[in-house]
Design a protein around this motif. Structure first.
Motif, mmCIF file in Angstrom:
data_model
loop_
_atom_site.group_PDB
_atom_site.id
_atom_site.type_symbol
_atom_site.label_atom_id
_atom_site.label_comp_id
_atom_site.label_asym_id
_atom_site.label_seq_id
_atom_site.Cartn_x
_atom_site.Cartn_y
_atom_site.Cartn_z
ATOM 1 N N ASN A 1 4.917 2.835 2.619
ATOM 2 C CA ASN A 1 5.593 3.671 1.341
ATOM 3 C C ASN A 1 6.173 4.603 2.367
ATOM 4 O O ASN A 1 6.781 4.685 2.746
ATOM 5 C CB ASN A 1 5.388 3.699 0.082
ATOM 6 C CG ASN A 1 6.753 3.630 -0.599
ATOM 7 O OD1 ASN A 1 7.977 3.888 -0.251
ATOM 8 N ND2 ASN A 1 6.940 4.207 -1.840
ATOM 9 N N ALA A 2 4.509 5.289 2.504
ATOM 10 C CA ALA A 2 5.316 6.854 3.405
ATOM 11 C C ALA A 2 5.919 6.525 4.956
ATOM 12 O O ALA A 2 6.542 6.835 5.254
ATOM 13 C CB ALA A 2 3.663 7.438 3.284
ATOM 14 N N PRO B 1 0.804 -1.202 0.266
ATOM 15 C CA PRO B 1 0.284 0.204 0.009
ATOM 16 C C PRO B 1 0.701 1.316 -0.327
ATOM 17 O O PRO B 1 1.812 1.376 0.703
ATOM 18 C CB PRO B 1 -0.831 -0.052 1.052
ATOM 19 C CG PRO B 1 -0.881 -1.361 1.396
ATOM 20 C CD PRO B 1 0.641 -2.307 0.962
ATOM 21 N N ASP B 2 0.535 2.316 -0.950
ATOM 22 C CA ASP B 2 1.229 3.686 -0.802
ATOM 23 C C ASP B 2 1.738 4.066 0.747
ATOM 24 O O ASP B 2 1.777 4.759 1.197
ATOM 25 C CB ASP B 2 0.175 4.551 -1.653
ATOM 26 C CG ASP B 2 -0.340 4.291 -3.002
ATOM 27 O OD1 ASP B 2 1.024 3.744 -3.223
ATOM 28 O OD2 ASP B 2 -0.447 4.754 -3.308
ATOM 29 N N ALA B 3 0.378 3.914 1.705
ATOM 30 C CA ALA B 3 0.460 3.878 3.408
ATOM 31 C C ALA B 3 1.776 3.923 3.458
ATOM 32 O O ALA B 3 2.659 4.132 4.808
ATOM 33 C CB ALA B 3 -0.553 4.227 3.841
#
Length: 58
Positions: free
Chosen positions: A6-7, A2-4
Motif C-alpha cells: 500500500n505504501a 501487505p501494508d508495504a
C-alpha cells in the motif's frame, strides 16, 4: 495486501502525478511491488493493480 505494498502504491501515485519524476523511480517501485505479489499497470495518470500468486522456486 501487505501494508508495504500500500505504501509503494501511494508513492507511485505521487510519482505519476508529478511530471518531473524519472522512469527509474517508477521501475524501482514497480519491481518492489512485484516482489510483494502486486502487478501494476499505468494508464495516463492512474494506476491499476491486482495481486497475484508468486510461484514457488523449483
Amino acid at each position: 495486501m501487505p501494508d508495504a505494498a500500500n505504501a509503494f502504491l501511494k508513492a507511485r501515485q505521487v510519482a505519476l502525478e508529478k511530471t518531473g519524476r524519472s522512469g527509474d523511480d517508477m521501475r524501482e517501485l514497480r519491481a518492489e511491488l512485484a516482489r510483494l505479489g502486486v502487478v501494476v499497470r499505468d494508464e495516463k495518470r492512474r494506476q491499476y493493480w491486482r495481486t497475484c500468486r508468486q510461484s514457488d522456486p523449483a
